[in-house]
Design an enzyme around this catalytic site. Structure first.
Site, mmCIF file in Angstrom:
data_model
loop_
_atom_site.group_PDB
_atom_site.id
_atom_site.type_symbol
_atom_site.label_atom_id
_atom_site.label_comp_id
_atom_site.label_asym_id
_atom_site.label_seq_id
_atom_site.Cartn_x
_atom_site.Cartn_y
_atom_site.Cartn_z
ATOM 1 N N GLU A 194 0.796 -1.240 0.000
ATOM 2 C CA GLU A 194 0.000 0.000 0.000
ATOM 3 C C GLU A 194 0.828 1.290 0.000
ATOM 4 O O GLU A 194 0.582 2.185 0.805
ATOM 5 C CB GLU A 194 -0.954 -0.010 1.194
ATOM 6 N N GLU A 203 -6.217 -10.843 -1.289
ATOM 7 C CA GLU A 203 -7.082 -10.599 -0.112
ATOM 8 C C GLU A 203 -8.545 -10.498 -0.543
ATOM 9 O O GLU A 203 -9.229 -9.513 -0.277
ATOM 10 C CB GLU A 203 -6.653 -9.295 0.593
HETATM 11 C C1 XIL Z 1 -6.472 -6.370 8.143
HETATM 12 C C2 XIL Z 1 -6.874 -7.536 9.029
HETATM 13 O O1 XIL Z 1 -7.771 -8.352 8.319
HETATM 14 C C3 XIL Z 1 -7.511 -7.033 10.296
HETATM 15 O O2 XIL Z 1 -7.740 -8.109 11.197
HETATM 16 C C4 XIL Z 1 -6.636 -5.988 10.970
HETATM 17 O O3 XIL Z 1 -7.316 -5.446 12.070
HETATM 18 C C5 XIL Z 1 -6.280 -4.885 10.000
HETATM 19 O O4 XIL Z 1 -5.664 -5.449 8.848
HETATM 20 N N1 XIL Z 1 -4.905 -4.661 3.605
HETATM 21 C C6 XIL Z 1 -3.952 -5.541 4.064
HETATM 22 C C7 XIL Z 1 -4.270 -6.440 5.190
HETATM 23 O O5 XIL Z 1 -2.860 -5.644 3.460
HETATM 24 O O6 XIL Z 1 -3.139 -6.728 5.974
HETATM 25 C C8 XIL Z 1 -5.374 -5.883 6.055
HETATM 26 O O7 XIL Z 1 -5.725 -6.849 7.035
HETATM 27 C C9 XIL Z 1 -6.566 -5.505 5.200
HETATM 28 C C10 XIL Z 1 -6.189 -4.441 4.204
#
Ligand code: XIL
Length: 366
Positions: free
Chosen positions: A161, A269
């Site tokens: 990111e 994701e």
């Molecule tokens: C999220 C997790 O799912 C949550 O449990 C945590 O509180 C915050 O992070 N982008 C990413 C992930 O790269 O690591 C994130 O995961 C969601 C957004």
């Protein structure tokens, strides 16, 4: 007499419960396995937390996924310790599970502005590190973590990111990485990771990449990195989408754009919120239901996703769902707290939803 009646009732109730449970187990046993279905095309993975690897979840996880990502326990705020030794206990439970069952493990994530302790960017006196000191810390941290997971992790999200969402800026300028080092931290991160482990596959990972402006920023950034010989293997398209705005055409364009740069593509994701993006939603307290129409719409959108993914299977190596079931999805508290979401193919009881069936039936419909 009363006693007899009571025990008869108990017997009935428990037989009914047993039958209901049995039907549930039967249903689970009869559905196709996600990873077996898609194995000729790409890996199917899932994000997990070590404490979820219990007797209830494990059979389902093993049945449907063959790759794991640590949802939180391999991020800098979980692993980083100022003494440089790393806090590995929870992550090692995931590692042991992956090894025991022969699952692949994605490393997530090394360099990120989020979920990184403030102390990562300061010295012992609390003063902000300068560029060289931060690079030294980056190298020490990556060495500690990448060496620790070397025998099990096959790829790393090296930078997560780094791009800005809107506006003219390409990069997320408020990130401490950017503030201290400028955009050069990206190249340094990939070079450092590659020096530590030349065999592990290195990814850039981000969300919002179906948005044409952000996609253009990503392409410009990746071109610049590739021109500087950055050892990037691929791009992770996070895939936190929603049923209202997802566009299969934009997904296709994004896959094309990255594949044309010679990069591997992974969906890292995946989830499909049923709510509008951001915080826009019915006012708090207003009744909202996950109706069968919404579930059906979600199934259509999931089918669109997998049709595009299957069509591009030669350019995609892995697709990871962000959470094992609706019960544990981060969408239940992000971007809005206390608003249940229903973003995954399995419901809170591990039952397959319409979306599950539309996903497996999307293979290959063309
Ligand atoms: C999220 C997790 O799912 C949550 O449990 C945590 O509180 C915050 O992070 N982008 C990413 C992930 O790269 O690591 C994130 O995961 C969601 C957004």
């Amino acid at each position: 007499m009363l006693k007899k009646l009571f025990s008869t009732i108990v017997l009935w109730v428990s037989s009914l419960l047993f039958l209901a449970m049995d039907a549930h187990t039967q249903e689970q046993a009869n559905i196709p396995s996600l990873w077996e279905t898609f194995t000729p095309m790409f890996d199917i993975g899932v994000a997990v937390e070590p404490h979820l690897l219990n007797d209830e979840n494990t059979p389902h996880i093993l049945r449907h996924y063959r790759s794991l990502t640590a949802e939180n326990c391999m991020k800098p705020n979980a692993l980083y310790r100022p003494d440089g030794r790393g806090h590995f206990e929870p992550a090692d439970r995931l590692v042991a599970f992956a090894k025991e069952h022969g699952l692949r493990l994605r490393g997530h994530t090394l360099v990120w502005h989020n979920q990184t302790p403030a102390g990562f960017f300061t010295d012992e006196a609390g003063n902000q590190l300068d560029k060289e000191a931060l690079y030294a810390r980056m190298e020490a941290y990556m060495t500690c973590v990448m060496e620790h997971f070397r025998d099990v992790v096959y790829c790393w999200d090296v930078v997560n990111e780094a791009l800005a969402d809107g506006g003219e800026e390409t990069y997320r300028v408020e990130s401490p990485w950017y503030k201290i080092c400028g955009k050069e931290f990206l190249l340094r991160a990939f070079q450092t990771a590659h020096r530590i482990d030349p065999d592990v596959r290195l990814y850039y990972n981000d969300y919002g990449l179906l948005n044409p402006d952000k996609r253009a920023k990503a392409v410009a950034m990746l071109k610049e990195l590739l021109a500087a010989d950055a050892p990037i293997f691929g791009v992770g398209i996070q895939g936190h989408w929603d049923i209202h705005t997802f566009s299969p055409q934009e997904l296709q364009k994004t896959i094309d754009a990255f594949a044309e740069l010679g990069l591997d593509v992974q969906i890292t994701e995946l989830d499909m919120s049923v709510h509008h993006p951001g915080n826009r939603e019915a006012p708090d307290g207003e009744k909202w239901e996950y109706t069968s129409e919404i579930e059906a719409r979600q199934a259509e959108v999931y089918a669109q996703v997998f049709e595009v993914l299957c069509r591009n299977a030669d350019r995609i190596s892995s697709v990871t769902f962000w959470g094992i079931s609706d019960q544990y999805s981060w969408r239940n508290y992000f971007p809005k707290k206390n608003r249940p979401d229903y973003a995954l193919p399995f419901d809170r009881n591990w039952s397959p939803k319409k979306g599950f069936y539309s996903i497996v039936e999307s293979f290959p419909k063309f």
